[in-house]
Design a protein around this motif. Structure first.
Motif, PDB file in Angstrom:
ATOM      1  N   PRO A  89      -5.886  -9.446   9.914  1.00 46.04           N
ATOM      2  CA  PRO A  89      -4.818  -8.674   9.284  1.00 46.04           C
ATOM      3  C   PRO A  89      -5.282  -7.282   8.849  1.00 46.04           C
ATOM      4  CG  PRO A  89      -5.751 -10.189   7.695  1.00 46.04           C
ATOM      5  CD  PRO A  89      -6.468 -10.428   8.997  1.00 46.04           C
ATOM      6  N   TYR A  90      -4.332  -6.374   8.824  1.00 46.05           N
ATOM      7  CA  TYR A  90      -4.479  -5.037   8.265  1.00 46.05           C
ATOM      8  C   TYR A  90      -3.076  -4.552   7.943  1.00 46.05           C
ATOM      9  CZ  TYR A  90      -3.675  -3.829  13.205  1.00 46.05           C
ATOM     10  OH  TYR A  90      -3.174  -3.751  14.484  1.00 46.05           O
ATOM     11  N   TYR A  91      -2.932  -3.328   7.479  1.00 47.46           N
ATOM     12  CA  TYR A  91      -1.638  -2.844   7.001  1.00 47.46           C
ATOM     13  C   TYR A  91      -1.177  -1.623   7.793  1.00 47.46           C
ATOM     14  CZ  TYR A  91      -2.183  -6.046   3.190  1.00 47.46           C
ATOM     15  OH  TYR A  91      -2.326  -7.205   2.456  1.00 47.46           O
ATOM     16  N   ALA A  92       0.129  -1.491   7.906  1.00 46.52           N
ATOM     17  CA  ALA A  92       0.746  -0.341   8.551  1.00 46.52           C
ATOM     18  C   ALA A  92       1.684   0.340   7.563  1.00 46.52           C
ATOM     19  CB  ALA A  92       1.535  -0.780   9.782  1.00 46.52           C
ATOM     20  N   VAL A  93       1.555   1.654   7.449  1.00 48.48           N
ATOM     21  CA  VAL A  93       2.491   2.460   6.677  1.00 48.48           C
ATOM     22  C   VAL A  93       3.356   3.183   7.702  1.00 48.48           C
ATOM     23  CG1 VAL A  93       2.770   4.366   5.055  1.00 48.48           C
ATOM     24  CG2 VAL A  93       0.893   2.731   4.755  1.00 48.48           C
TER      25      VAL A  93
ATOM     26  N   ALA B 175      13.279  15.474  20.248  1.00 47.73           N
ATOM     27  CA  ALA B 175      13.831  16.834  20.267  1.00 47.73           C
ATOM     28  C   ALA B 175      14.832  17.068  19.151  1.00 47.73           C
ATOM     29  CB  ALA B 175      14.482  17.105  21.624  1.00 47.73           C
ATOM     30  N   ASN B 176      15.386  16.014  18.572  1.00 46.19           N
ATOM     31  CA  ASN B 176      16.351  16.150  17.473  1.00 46.19           C
ATOM     32  C   ASN B 176      15.681  16.160  16.109  1.00 46.19           C
ATOM     33  OD1 ASN B 176      18.614  16.167  19.213  1.00 46.19           O
ATOM     34  ND2 ASN B 176      18.464  13.947  19.399  1.00 46.19           N
ATOM     35  N   GLY B 177      14.356  16.088  16.074  1.00 47.31           N
ATOM     36  CA  GLY B 177      13.637  16.141  14.813  1.00 47.31           C
ATOM     37  C   GLY B 177      13.396  14.805  14.145  1.00 47.31           C
ATOM     38  N   VAL B 178      13.723  13.703  14.822  1.00 53.27           N
ATOM     39  CA  VAL B 178      13.454  12.377  14.264  1.00 53.27           C
ATOM     40  C   VAL B 178      12.037  11.982  14.657  1.00 53.27           C
ATOM     41  CG1 VAL B 178      14.090   9.933  14.276  1.00 53.27           C
ATOM     42  CG2 VAL B 178      15.870  11.692  14.346  1.00 53.27           C
ATOM     43  N   GLY B 179      11.249  11.625  13.667  1.00 53.58           N
ATOM     44  CA  GLY B 179       9.867  11.263  13.928  1.00 53.58           C
ATOM     45  C   GLY B 179       9.483   9.943  13.298  1.00 53.58           C
ATOM     46  N   ILE B 180       8.495   9.317  13.889  1.00 51.09           N
ATOM     47  CA  ILE B 180       7.907   8.102  13.333  1.00 51.09           C
ATOM     48  C   ILE B 180       6.399   8.272  13.364  1.00 51.09           C
ATOM     49  CG2 ILE B 180       7.595   5.618  13.564  1.00 51.09           C
ATOM     50  CD1 ILE B 180      10.310   5.494  14.937  1.00 51.09           C
TER      51      ILE B 180
ATOM     52  N   ARG C 179       7.900   2.511   4.877  1.00 46.34           N
ATOM     53  CA  ARG C 179       7.764   1.056   4.806  1.00 46.34           C
ATOM     54  C   ARG C 179       6.289   0.696   4.923  1.00 46.34           C
ATOM     55  NH1 ARG C 179      12.086   2.550   8.193  1.00 46.34           N
ATOM     56  NH2 ARG C 179      14.082   1.729   7.481  1.00 46.34           N
ATOM     57  N   VAL C 180       5.871  -0.305   4.186  1.00 47.56           N
ATOM     58  CA  VAL C 180       4.502  -0.814   4.270  1.00 47.56           C
ATOM     59  C   VAL C 180       4.592  -2.250   4.760  1.00 47.56           C
ATOM     60  CG1 VAL C 180       2.390  -1.339   2.992  1.00 47.56           C
ATOM     61  CG2 VAL C 180       3.742   0.694   2.399  1.00 47.56           C
ATOM     62  N   ALA C 181       3.827  -2.552   5.795  1.00 45.92           N
ATOM     63  CA  ALA C 181       3.880  -3.875   6.401  1.00 45.92           C
ATOM     64  C   ALA C 181       2.471  -4.415   6.628  1.00 45.92           C
ATOM     65  CB  ALA C 181       4.616  -3.816   7.739  1.00 45.92           C
ATOM     66  N   LYS C 182       2.330  -5.709   6.494  1.00 38.24           N
ATOM     67  CA  LYS C 182       1.071  -6.372   6.819  1.00 38.24           C
ATOM     68  C   LYS C 182       1.130  -6.791   8.287  1.00 38.24           C
ATOM     69  CE  LYS C 182      -2.099  -9.975   5.331  1.00 38.24           C
ATOM     70  NZ  LYS C 182      -2.297 -11.078   4.371  1.00 38.24           N
ATOM     71  N   VAL C 183       0.162  -6.355   9.054  1.00 33.22           N
ATOM     72  CA  VAL C 183       0.086  -6.726  10.467  1.00 33.22           C
ATOM     73  C   VAL C 183      -0.652  -8.055  10.551  1.00 33.22           C
ATOM     74  CG1 VAL C 183      -0.775  -6.081  12.748  1.00 33.22           C
ATOM     75  CG2 VAL C 183       0.087  -4.306  11.177  1.00 33.22           C
TER      76      VAL C 183
ATOM     77  N   TRP D 284      -4.200   0.841   7.863  1.00 40.33           N
ATOM     78  CA  TRP D 284      -5.134   0.783   6.745  1.00 40.33           C
ATOM     79  C   TRP D 284      -5.699  -0.623   6.608  1.00 40.33           C
ATOM     80  CZ3 TRP D 284      -6.108   5.378   4.345  1.00 40.33           C
ATOM     81  CH2 TRP D 284      -5.226   6.412   4.650  1.00 40.33           C
ATOM     82  N   SER D 285      -6.897  -0.710   6.080  1.00 37.82           N
ATOM     83  CA  SER D 285      -7.562  -2.002   5.935  1.00 37.82           C
ATOM     84  C   SER D 285      -7.006  -2.836   4.788  1.00 37.82           C
ATOM     85  CB  SER D 285      -9.065  -1.802   5.737  1.00 37.82           C
ATOM     86  OG  SER D 285      -9.310  -1.070   4.544  1.00 37.82           O
ATOM     87  N   SER D 286      -6.416  -2.176   3.778  1.00 36.86           N
ATOM     88  CA  SER D 286      -5.968  -2.915   2.591  1.00 36.86           C
ATOM     89  C   SER D 286      -4.882  -2.150   1.849  1.00 36.86           C
ATOM     90  CB  SER D 286      -7.149  -3.144   1.637  1.00 36.86           C
ATOM     91  OG  SER D 286      -7.569  -1.896   1.093  1.00 36.86           O
ATOM     92  N   GLU D 287      -4.203  -2.852   0.966  1.00 36.06           N
ATOM     93  CA  GLU D 287      -3.223  -2.193   0.104  1.00 36.06           C
ATOM     94  C   GLU D 287      -3.906  -1.239  -0.869  1.00 36.06           C
ATOM     95  OE1 GLU D 287       0.592  -4.559  -0.764  1.00 36.06           O
ATOM     96  OE2 GLU D 287      -1.022  -6.074  -0.727  1.00 36.06           O
ATOM     97  N   ASP D 288      -5.125  -1.556  -1.293  1.00 37.99           N
ATOM     98  CA  ASP D 288      -5.872  -0.644  -2.167  1.00 37.99           C
ATOM     99  C   ASP D 288      -6.157   0.680  -1.466  1.00 37.99           C
ATOM    100  OD1 ASP D 288      -5.887  -2.440  -4.284  1.00 37.99           O
ATOM    101  OD2 ASP D 288      -7.909  -3.185  -3.854  1.00 37.99           O
ATOM    102  N   ALA D 289      -6.500   0.621  -0.182  1.00 37.62           N
ATOM    103  CA  ALA D 289      -6.755   1.851   0.583  1.00 37.62           C
ATOM    104  C   ALA D 289      -5.487   2.694   0.675  1.00 37.62           C
ATOM    105  CB  ALA D 289      -7.284   1.509   1.971  1.00 37.62           C
ATOM    106  N   ILE D 290      -4.348   2.047   0.870  1.00 38.71           N
ATOM    107  CA  ILE D 290      -3.070   2.759   0.918  1.00 38.71           C
ATOM    108  C   ILE D 290      -2.785   3.412  -0.434  1.00 38.71           C
ATOM    109  CG2 ILE D 290      -0.564   2.486   1.158  1.00 38.71           C
ATOM    110  CD1 ILE D 290      -1.223   0.142   3.119  1.00 38.71           C
ATOM    111  N   ALA D 291      -3.010   2.690  -1.511  1.00 46.48           N
ATOM    112  CA  ALA D 291      -2.768   3.226  -2.854  1.00 46.48           C
ATOM    113  C   ALA D 291      -3.660   4.426  -3.140  1.00 46.48           C
ATOM    114  CB  ALA D 291      -2.984   2.138  -3.902  1.00 46.48           C
ATOM    115  N   THR D 292      -4.904   4.361  -2.698  1.00 50.36           N
ATOM    116  CA  THR D 292      -5.827   5.489  -2.888  1.00 50.36           C
ATOM    117  C   THR D 292      -5.333   6.705  -2.120  1.00 50.36           C
ATOM    118  OG1 THR D 292      -7.689   4.000  -3.251  1.00 50.36           O
ATOM    119  CG2 THR D 292      -8.225   6.255  -2.605  1.00 50.36           C
ATOM    120  N   TRP D 293      -4.873   6.505  -0.893  1.00 52.94           N
ATOM    121  CA  TRP D 293      -4.335   7.605  -0.092  1.00 52.94           C
ATOM    122  C   TRP D 293      -3.090   8.189  -0.762  1.00 52.94           C
ATOM    123  CZ3 TRP D 293      -4.786  11.509   2.718  1.00 52.94           C
ATOM    124  CH2 TRP D 293      -3.759  12.020   3.509  1.00 52.94           C
ATOM    125  N   LYS D 294      -2.226   7.354  -1.282  1.00 52.02           N
ATOM    126  CA  LYS D 294      -1.008   7.831  -1.944  1.00 52.02           C
ATOM    127  C   LYS D 294      -1.341   8.740  -3.119  1.00 52.02           C
ATOM    128  CE  LYS D 294       3.210   6.000  -4.147  1.00 52.02           C
ATOM    129  NZ  LYS D 294       3.974   7.169  -3.943  1.00 52.02           N
TER     130      LYS D 294
END
Length: 112
Positions: free
Chosen positions: A11-15, A55-60, A98-102, A65-75
């Motif tokens: 498992p790891y996380y996707a933002v 082309a319409n400006g919609v991006g993804i 959205r934050v998801a666990k892979v 990230w390895s963990s929710e803590d890593a995401i929080a540090t980045w935030k």
């Protein structure tokens, strides 16, 4: 360079950041986006990033990230906060984050 992030076994996380850009153009957005990728790349727990905009400006953009803590540090990173504020004020009409666990991941066509 491949457009696909090379990630470890789950498992790891996707933002997942989906956005609609405003009509504001110029180098400032591109420069800031490049700086955020550079900064994130140096953060503990950063695994990779994938990004696309139509082309319409919609991006993804999906950062991994390895963990929710890593995401929080980045935030909490100061420069990331500045970019977030500029995005809210100038660059985005709307966004969803959205934050998801892979739990499973596959690649193809042959798979992993």
């Amino acid at each position: 360079m491949t457009p696909f992030a090379v990630t470890p076994e789950p498992p790891y996380y996707a933002v997942i950041f989906t956005s609609q850009r405003t009509a504001v153009e110029g180098e400032s957005y591109g420069n800031m986006a490049a700086r955020m990728v550079e900064l994130a790349g140096g953060m503990p727990g950063f695994l990779g990033i994938e990004s696309s905009r139509d082309a319409n400006g919609v991006g993804i953009t999906v950062s991994y990230w390895s963990s929710e803590d890593a995401i929080a540090t980045w935030k909490q990173h100061v420069e990331h906060g500045i970019a977030q504020n500029l995005g809210k004020r100038r660059w985005y009409e709307h966004y969803e984050l959205r934050v998801a666990k892979v739990e499973r991941a596959y690649s193809g066509p042959a798979g992993r």
